[in-house]
Design a protein around this motif. Structure first.
Motif, PDB file in Angstrom:
ATOM      1  N   ALA A 170     -11.765  -0.585  -1.026  1.00 17.03           N
ATOM      2  CA  ALA A 170     -11.743  -2.052  -1.026  1.00 17.03           C
ATOM      3  C   ALA A 170     -10.573  -2.575  -1.873  1.00 17.03           C
ATOM      4  O   ALA A 170      -9.893  -3.541  -1.487  1.00 17.03           O
ATOM      5  N   PHE A 171     -10.325  -1.916  -3.016  1.00 22.57           N
ATOM      6  CA  PHE A 171      -9.225  -2.329  -3.907  1.00 22.57           C
ATOM      7  C   PHE A 171      -7.878  -2.174  -3.200  1.00 22.57           C
ATOM      8  O   PHE A 171      -7.078  -3.123  -3.138  1.00 22.57           O
ATOM      9  N   PHE A 172      -7.637  -0.982  -2.663  1.00 31.20           N
ATOM     10  CA  PHE A 172      -6.348  -0.736  -2.007  1.00 31.20           C
ATOM     11  C   PHE A 172      -6.200  -1.570  -0.738  1.00 31.20           C
ATOM     12  O   PHE A 172      -5.097  -2.024  -0.415  1.00 31.20           O
ATOM     13  N   LEU A 173      -7.306  -1.771  -0.006  1.00 33.48           N
ATOM     14  CA  LEU A 173      -7.242  -2.563   1.221  1.00 33.48           C
ATOM     15  C   LEU A 173      -6.937  -4.016   0.916  1.00 33.48           C
ATOM     16  O   LEU A 173      -6.142  -4.654   1.621  1.00 33.48           O
ATOM     17  N   TYR A 174      -7.532  -4.547  -0.156  1.00 28.67           N
ATOM     18  CA  TYR A 174      -7.250  -5.938  -0.537  1.00 28.67           C
ATOM     19  C   TYR A 174      -5.775  -6.116  -0.874  1.00 28.67           C
ATOM     20  O   TYR A 174      -5.115  -7.052  -0.394  1.00 28.67           O
ATOM     21  N   PHE A 175      -5.241  -5.217  -1.692  1.00 29.30           N
ATOM     22  CA  PHE A 175      -3.839  -5.373  -2.088  1.00 29.30           C
ATOM     23  C   PHE A 175      -2.885  -4.965  -0.957  1.00 29.30           C
ATOM     24  O   PHE A 175      -1.725  -5.393  -0.950  1.00 29.30           O
TER      25      PHE A 175
ATOM     26  N   LEU B 105       0.884  -7.486   2.715  1.00 30.03           N
ATOM     27  CA  LEU B 105       1.255  -8.010   4.028  1.00 30.03           C
ATOM     28  C   LEU B 105       1.470  -9.517   3.980  1.00 30.03           C
ATOM     29  O   LEU B 105       2.389 -10.049   4.616  1.00 30.03           O
ATOM     30  N   GLU B 106       0.612 -10.216   3.234  1.00 26.24           N
ATOM     31  CA  GLU B 106       0.739 -11.673   3.109  1.00 26.24           C
ATOM     32  C   GLU B 106       2.040 -12.047   2.397  1.00 26.24           C
ATOM     33  O   GLU B 106       2.761 -12.949   2.826  1.00 26.24           O
ATOM     34  N   VAL B 107       2.346 -11.334   1.306  1.00 29.68           N
ATOM     35  CA  VAL B 107       3.605 -11.578   0.576  1.00 29.68           C
ATOM     36  C   VAL B 107       4.795 -11.244   1.470  1.00 29.68           C
ATOM     37  O   VAL B 107       5.787 -11.993   1.513  1.00 29.68           O
ATOM     38  N   LEU B 108       4.694 -10.126   2.192  1.00 31.43           N
ATOM     39  CA  LEU B 108       5.768  -9.717   3.099  1.00 31.43           C
ATOM     40  C   LEU B 108       5.990 -10.776   4.175  1.00 31.43           C
ATOM     41  O   LEU B 108       7.138 -11.142   4.479  1.00 31.43           O
TER      42      LEU B 108
ATOM     43  N   LEU C  22       7.001  -4.866   0.439  1.00 28.33           N
ATOM     44  CA  LEU C  22       7.119  -3.504   0.968  1.00 28.33           C
ATOM     45  C   LEU C  22       6.654  -2.472  -0.051  1.00 28.33           C
ATOM     46  O   LEU C  22       5.973  -1.493   0.297  1.00 28.33           O
ATOM     47  N   LEU C  23       7.018  -2.694  -1.328  1.00 32.84           N
ATOM     48  CA  LEU C  23       6.627  -1.764  -2.389  1.00 32.84           C
ATOM     49  C   LEU C  23       5.105  -1.735  -2.543  1.00 32.84           C
ATOM     50  O   LEU C  23       4.494  -0.656  -2.642  1.00 32.84           O
ATOM     51  N   ILE C  24       4.488  -2.920  -2.540  1.00 29.66           N
ATOM     52  CA  ILE C  24       3.021  -3.004  -2.641  1.00 29.66           C
ATOM     53  C   ILE C  24       2.372  -2.326  -1.442  1.00 29.66           C
ATOM     54  O   ILE C  24       1.377  -1.599  -1.581  1.00 29.66           O
ATOM     55  N   LEU C  25       2.934  -2.561  -0.251  1.00 28.45           N
ATOM     56  CA  LEU C  25       2.404  -1.919   0.965  1.00 28.45           C
ATOM     57  C   LEU C  25       2.439  -0.399   0.838  1.00 28.45           C
ATOM     58  O   LEU C  25       1.457   0.280   1.153  1.00 28.45           O
ATOM     59  N   CYS C  26       3.575   0.142   0.398  1.00 31.23           N
ATOM     60  CA  CYS C  26       3.730   1.596   0.298  1.00 31.23           C
ATOM     61  C   CYS C  26       2.753   2.181  -0.725  1.00 31.23           C
ATOM     62  O   CYS C  26       2.090   3.189  -0.455  1.00 31.23           O
ATOM     63  N   VAL C  27       2.656   1.539  -1.900  1.00 26.75           N
ATOM     64  CA  VAL C  27       1.755   2.040  -2.948  1.00 26.75           C
ATOM     65  C   VAL C  27       0.311   2.007  -2.466  1.00 26.75           C
ATOM     66  O   VAL C  27      -0.440   2.980  -2.621  1.00 26.75           O
TER      67      VAL C  27
END
Length: 584
Positions: A70-75, A80-83, A330-335
């Motif tokens: 849930a944590f990783f899915l939320y971020f 995606l929203e920031v991107l 992109l960085l948040i997505l990858c992490v």
């Protein structure tokens, strides 16, 4: 799960060949070799026992795993929203200018693709198209072809997400195939319906029959629950101003300094929505420029202005902020993708593929409804397919299940266009929204019900997935060509025929003939001239060389260890220079 299937699950390097039942489990060395038709059938009793029968300690681990997912899915959704917001800031002015160039059908189709790639959202593109059609800036006919293009452009997000699996060849092949099955469906559907619409105006006529003669706008823009959860945090980072794209497209403003949007201005230097964002009901006639609030590509919300908002910003400064946020997204997505895949891998490790396949192998039409429902909740087919792609990469979702899910997501994203059209006055906007829905329904009727036709997009997607085995850089090349070079080339050629100049028309005709000849030459060389084998060999050599360089340190350590073992075994002394280096 039977006791036989628990055989050696935790053993490193386990294989289905080691088990009496021959079943494949997650983590097996030959996991990627199993084909869908080879997966055995499990019972629902086995699925329920695997899901619900655990020791207290196992339930504790499951709870921790679910919290982490849930944590990783939320971020991941936050990234995606920031991107998406950053992409709208980066491409807002450019996308608006593209929409203004609504000329021939080919150009309209390419504009739909490029605008969606720039804004990373087909929902935003269709909403803008619908509003422009409602305002009379874009004709219904042009809006139909732009909506077709948005269908193609939206699939780029999941293809980008698939790049997060570059570190694992098996996962990359599955993820890229799952992402591109969306592309293949959209390209094939456009390939059939685009010329059909040009010849018969089928979508135009059918959608016109569905709308009333006249109507008034009613209701308000609907915001999905997932967006309500993710957007507040994302809006603290960056918030795009959709008015810029719409006004530039409608010809009401531009992004130049001294215009409607730049430089941004907060009255009295106080940064808040009230002092920075102009009110639609206020009259600023006769006021000095310093007393007129103004925002550009980055705007504020009721809760305040985002971190990257800057008073007095120019277009260039806003676009730099957008670029930084795009990188952060992109960085948040990858992490988050790495974290999500790691947690899911641990959770699925040792689990039989029979159990997973039974649990996820729902009826295709029910899977479409699931995809539609998810997309309505998140208001973006890009988000739906991007979230499903990592699961496909792990092997938890097979391509046969991914296809109906993305078809449902395609339908779900048209709901956003219909809701936007319901707010607009008149019938033209609603007609374009219905056209978008009819386009996707027709595509589904063509490519899904008949198994032979269903296999066409899946076969093409699997071929693209296998291409990543030859060269892992192939997905990057694919994105660059299919979503940038190809649309820009066709847009440029089509614009030559709109210049009302004999010279440009002749130039365009010559370029078209040259491209057709190149295509025929390429097809001949590919199928008969050995070009395919040559390219595959070149990419294979490149990939092998890259793999050799990557493994060189480990190989050197292994060789040194072997040499040391041989010296110890044979009694040979080390060379003097090696001893001296060791002493130093």
């Amino acid at each position: 799960m039977s006791n036989q299937e628990k055989f050696n699950d935790e053993e490193v390097g386990a294989s289905r060949k080691d088990r009496p039942t021959g079943s494949t489990h997650f983590g097996d060395v030959d996991f990627a070799e199993e084909k869908t038709e080879e997966i055995g059938d499990a019972t629902w009793g086995e699925v329920c026992r695997t899901c619900c029968v655990h020791t207290p300690e196992e339930w504790g681990y499951i709870f921790i795993g679910l919290v982490l997912v849930a944590f990783f899915l939320y971020f991941f959704l936050f990234g995606l929203e920031v991107l998406g917001s950053a992409a709208k800031v980066l491409g807002g002015c450019t996308a608006g200018a593209l929409f203004g160039d609504n000329t021939n059908p080919v150009a309209a189709l390419m504009i739909g693709i490029l605008a969606t790639v720039l804004m990373q959202s087909s929902s935003s593109t269709t909403s803008i198209v619908v509003s422009l059609v409602g305002a009379g800036t874009v004709s219904v006919r042009t809006g139909i072809f732009m909506a077709m293009g948005s269908n193609i452009g939206t699939s780029v997000t999941s293809t980008i997400v698939a790049l997060g699996h570059l570190g694992d060849g098996d996962e990359l092949e599955r993820a890229f195939a799952a992402a591109t099955v969306h592309d293949m469906f959209n390209f094939l559907t456009v390939g059939i319906l685009f010329p059909l619409e040009l010849i018969t105006t089928y979508l135009d006529a059918f959608s016109k029959a569905l709308v009333p003669d006249d109507r008034d706008g009613q209701g308000e823009n609907w915001v999905g629950p997932i967006k309500k959860i993710v957007s507040p945090l994302a809006d603290k980072v960056i918030k795009s101003n959709s008015s810029v794209t719409k006004d530039v497209a409608a010809g009401k403003a531009d992004c130049s300094t001294g215009g409607k949007f730049y430089p941004s201005n907060c009255v009295g230097g106080v940064i808040s929505k009230k002092t920075c964002v102009p009110s639609k009901s206020a009259d600023y006639t006769g006021l000095p420029a310093s007393e007129i609030p103004k925002v550009g590509l980055i705007t504020c919300t009721d809760d305040g202005c985002p971190a990257f908002f800057q008073n007095g910003a120019t277009r260039k400064e806003d676009e730099i902020s957008g670029g930084v946020c795009f990188f952060l997204g992109l960085l948040i997505l990858c992490v988050c993708l790495i974290g999500l895949v790691t947690v899911l891998n641990r959770g699925l490790m040792g689990l039989s593929t029979r159990i997973i396949y039974k649990a996820t192998n729902v009826n295709g039409y029910l899977a479409m409804l699931i995809g539609l429902g998810l997309t309505v909740l998140v208001q973006s087919s890009s988000i739906t397919t991007a979230v499903l792609t990592p699961f496909a990469g792990l092997g938890a979702i097979h391509l046969e299940q991914m296809l109906p899910l993305v078809l449902g997501a395609n339908l779900g994203t048209t709901i956003t266009g219909i809701l936007a059209a319901l707010v607009s006055d008149g019938v033209n906007a609603l007609q374009v929204a219905y056209c978008h829905t009819l386009f996707n329904i027709t595509g589904i009727l063509i490519w899904y019900p008949i198994p032979f036709m269903r296999n066409v997009p899946m076969r093409l997607a699997r071929t693209l997935g296998r291409a990543t085995r030859v060269w892992r850089g192939f997905p990057v090349l694919y994105i660059f060509i299919m979503f940038f070079i190809f649309p820009l080339l066709l847009l440029g050629i089509s614009s030559l025929f709109e210049q009302e100049s004999q010279g440009y028309t002749v130039l365009g005709a010559v370029i078209v003939v040259i491209i057709i000849l190149i295509i025929f030459w390429f097809a001949y060389k590919w199928f008969k001239g050995g070009l395919r084998e040559s390219i595959v060999e070149s990419f294979t050599t490149r990939q092998r060389r890259h793999a050799a360089v990557q493994s060189l340190p480990d190989d050197m350590d292994m060789l040194k260890a072997e040499l040391a073992r041989l010296r110890e075994h044979t009694g040979l002394s080390e060379p003097e220079d090696a001893v001296e280096v060791g002493k130093e």
